[in-house]
Design an enzyme around this catalytic site. Structure first.
Site, short mmCIF file in Angstrom:
data_model
loop_
_atom_site.label_atom_id
_atom_site.label_comp_id
_atom_site.label_asym_id
_atom_site.label_seq_id
_atom_site.Cartn_x
_atom_site.Cartn_y
_atom_site.Cartn_z
N GLU A 190 0.76 -1.22 -0.06
CA GLU A 190 -0.21 0.12 0.04
C GLU A 190 0.88 1.14 -0.15
O GLU A 190 0.31 2.24 0.10
CB GLU A 190 -0.89 -0.08 1.31
CG GLU A 190 -0.35 0.31 2.49
CD GLU A 190 0.23 -1.15 3.24
OE1 GLU A 190 0.66 -2.04 2.44
OE2 GLU A 190 0.60 -1.07 4.34
N CYS A 295 16.39 -6.43 0.52
CA CYS A 295 16.54 -7.61 1.26
C CYS A 295 17.69 -8.35 1.19
O CYS A 295 18.26 -9.09 2.20
CB CYS A 295 15.41 -8.69 1.11
SG CYS A 295 15.58 -9.49 -0.52
P1 NAD Z 1 5.94 -5.54 5.71
O1 NAD Z 1 5.96 -6.94 6.12
O2 NAD Z 1 5.58 -4.10 6.26
O3 NAD Z 1 4.82 -5.51 4.42
C1 NAD Z 1 4.63 -6.76 3.58
C2 NAD Z 1 3.13 -6.69 2.91
O4 NAD Z 1 2.48 -6.95 4.20
C3 NAD Z 1 2.67 -5.62 2.52
O5 NAD Z 1 1.65 -5.90 1.64
C4 NAD Z 1 1.86 -4.97 3.54
O6 NAD Z 1 0.67 -4.33 3.53
C5 NAD Z 1 1.15 -6.10 4.52
N1 NAD Z 1 1.49 -6.13 5.89
C6 NAD Z 1 2.05 -5.01 6.61
N2 NAD Z 1 1.64 -4.99 8.05
C7 NAD Z 1 0.65 -6.26 8.16
C8 NAD Z 1 0.04 -6.71 9.29
N3 NAD Z 1 0.02 -6.27 10.46
N4 NAD Z 1 -0.70 -7.69 9.05
C9 NAD Z 1 -0.99 -8.36 7.69
N5 NAD Z 1 -0.38 -7.50 6.64
C10 NAD Z 1 0.61 -6.71 6.96
O7 NAD Z 1 7.25 -5.35 4.64
P2 NAD Z 1 7.80 -4.05 4.21
O8 NAD Z 1 8.23 -2.96 4.88
O9 NAD Z 1 6.73 -3.71 2.91
O10 NAD Z 1 8.95 -4.64 3.36
C11 NAD Z 1 10.18 -4.67 3.79
C12 NAD Z 1 10.71 -5.96 4.46
O11 NAD Z 1 10.50 -6.86 3.53
C13 NAD Z 1 11.93 -6.15 5.04
O12 NAD Z 1 11.91 -6.78 6.17
C14 NAD Z 1 12.65 -7.08 3.88
O13 NAD Z 1 14.01 -7.73 4.25
C15 NAD Z 1 11.62 -7.98 3.66
N6 NAD Z 1 12.13 -8.27 2.36
C16 NAD Z 1 12.35 -9.57 1.89
C17 NAD Z 1 12.91 -10.19 0.83
C18 NAD Z 1 13.06 -11.58 0.57
O14 NAD Z 1 13.06 -12.25 -0.43
N7 NAD Z 1 13.55 -12.44 1.91
C19 NAD Z 1 12.69 -9.39 -0.26
C20 NAD Z 1 11.97 -8.12 -0.20
C21 NAD Z 1 11.95 -7.69 1.02
#
Ligand code: NAD
Length: 510
Positions: A190, A295
């Protein structure tokens, strides 16, 4: 302005609204809850994204379920040709999507093109899915009996994506799921859904039929709705460890297949014999590029033995990086995604000082003329970092590089294997023997030898491990074909009428 963002809001707001995609139509959400999509370099509100209602989520899943009936039987070649067209459309629109991505996410234009390109490679692979989805056959497992497998699509699959790669990560998911015969519901981040939606529009233009790809926007409630929905068979998640663990537990309890790629703390080990110029350049690029919001960013550098002396040279190089708005030429480090992310990173830098690390380079409050409101944090370097310090124990997800000093390669390996994360790691050395020892002993899913960000191309799969992953099979490549398909094993005997009559004749002649 594109179909997915053209404003039809009755309020007549000048800010475009992001649409849902349900059954082939880009539709305005009926929700009362909206969130601003903000340019992190300027705080300009670019669009408003809805938090979809339960009814809209249900409609998206119902459309995907209905479309599955015909899509699963669409010939492999017909499915694949859509992705041939899609890759061409992505190439033709690359710079337009990159500009949108930079505006909403903050990364530099070359980084934005890289984000799209790494997704494009998966689309190209999806266009050749047939050879990966073939089953196996064993002839004559018993007299006149053959056993063979079919790799059949599961049904409705869903994807939940993070903010940091709004092009690549959605493209890890829906092309492979759809090319293997599934239908899909995507829930983009979002925080920056506009470039994702432009790629979705291009997918529709490429010929993905109505209902095969659907998009709902939202956050916690929509994600929980996807986890619980009985008609969704599998969920792919990429994001933080906290949310990924929740998604894994909740969706698994609801009986789904789940794959969650999560947070990281990637260590790069430098031996004293490493080629110095290339190594220093790689460390700075992998630590501070994309403002550290990858990541697979190298967030911990482990200097071994005499390589400890390289700290100041890392700092000298980091100082030369230009901090600024991602669309400005020559910028190396763009803003971080939000004011909240900037505040969090700055507070973690403060804990580094409190916990006794040595702040070699302080990137807080960098001057960025013309962009006083941007979420900028410049390259920041800590030395003398140890486990137990908050800057070591937590994923900072910003342009902060932590240097840990150790005596031997085995000390470095022990440090990394004791860290709960297992996304990526690397070693810089001229010694093949040291590299092989590292490769054998290190307990991390993706290993770079003189390669700082070892993200595999789509011939392979993304293979983070331990605390960075839940579920067995990774995104894209061969592993995701297994994830998005059910193996059906057929054991078959066909009676050969001629052979039967010969046998019968033989018997009757006796
Ligand atoms: P995030 O976990 O905050 O959000 C990811 C998704 O989850 C989003 O679509 C968001 O809307 C949803 N979300 C957020 N809070 C939620 C909740 N409480 N309950 C249910 N859904 C929820 O992650 P971000 O900040 O968007 O991305 C950064 C993170 O992603 C970092 O930790 C990074 O390391 C990780 N990441 C990992 C990889 C991998 O391949 N391992 C790749 C890219 C990013």
């Amino acid at each position: 302005m594109t179909q997915a963002t053209r404003s039809t809001a009755p309020s007549g707001t000048a800010v475009p609204t992001i649409k849902l995609l349900i059954n082939g139509e880009f539709v305005e959400s009926q929700t009362t809850q909206w969130r601003d999509v903000v340019n992190p370099a300027t705080q300009q509100v670019l669009a408003r994204v809805p938090l979809a209602t339960p009814e809209e989520l249900a409609a998206a899943v119902a459309a995907a379920k209905a479309a599955f009936r015909t899509w699963r039987k669409t010939p492999i070649g017909a499915r694949a040709r859509i992705f041939l067209k899609y890759q061409q459309l992505i190439r033709e629109n690359m710079s337009e999507v990159a500009a949108l991505l930079t505006a909403e996410q903050g990364k530099t234009l070359p980084d934005a093109e890289g984000d799209i390109f790494r997704g494009l490679e998966v689309v190209e692979h999806a266009a050749n899915i047939g050879s990966l989805q073939m089953g196996e056959l064993a002839n004559n497992v018993a007299n006149g009996v053959d056993t063979y497998t079919l790799q059949q699509p599961l049904g409705v699959c869903a994807g939940i994506t993070p903010f940091n790669f709004p092009a690549m990560i959605p493209l890890w998911m829906f092309p492979m799921a759809i090319a293997t015969g599934n239908t899909f519901v995507l829930k983009p981040s979002e925080q920056d859904p506009m470039s994702t939606m432009r790629l979705v529009e291009l997918a529709v233009e490429a010929g993905i039929p109505a209902g095969v790809l659907n998009v709902v926007h939202g956050a916690e409630d929509v994600v929980n709705g996807l986890c619980d929905h009985p008609d969704i068979r599998a969920i792919s998640f990429v994001g933080s460890t906290r949310v990924g663990t929740h998604v894994y537990n909740r969706a698994s309890l609801a009986g789904k297949r789940v794959q969650c790629m999560m947070g990281a703390k990637n260590h790069v080990v430098v031996l004293p014999d490493a080629p110095k110029e290339q190594t220093l350049n790689a460390l700075v690029g992998a630590g501070f590029g994309a403002a550290g919001q990858r990541c697979m960013a190298s967030s911990v550098v482990v200097l071994v033995g005499e390589a400890r002396a390289w700290v100041d040279e890392i700092a000298e190089r980091a100082k030369t990086l230009k901090v600024g708005a991602g669309h400005e030429p020559g910028v190396d480090v763009g803003p971080v995604i939000s004011c909240a992310a900037r505040a969090r990173i700055e507070s973690l830098i403060a804990t580094g000082l409190e916990d006794g690390a040595r702040l070699v380079l302080d990137g807080r409050n960098p001057p960025v003329p013309g962009y006083d409101n941007g979420n900028f944090v410049g390259p920041t370097l800590f030395a003398g970092v140890k486990p137990g310090m908050r800057i070591y124990d937590q994923e900072i997800f910003g342009p902060v590089l932590c240097v840990v000093e150790v005596d031997t390669l085995d000390d470095a390996i022990a440090l990394i294997n004791a860290n709960p994360n297992g996304n990526g790691t690397g070693l810089f050395t001229r010694s093949g023997g040291a590299a092989r020892h590292f490769q054998e002993e290190i307990d991390v899913g993706q290993v770079g030898i003189n390669v700082p960000i070892p993200v595999p191309v789509p011939l392979f799969s993304f293979t983070g491990s331990r605390g960075s992953k839940l579920g067995d099979l990774g995104p894209y490549g061969k592993q995701v074909v297994l994830f998005y398909t059910q193996t059906k094993t057929v054991t078959a005997r066909w009676f050969d009428e001629d052979a039967v009559s010969t046998v019968n004749t033989t018997i009757s002649l006796r």
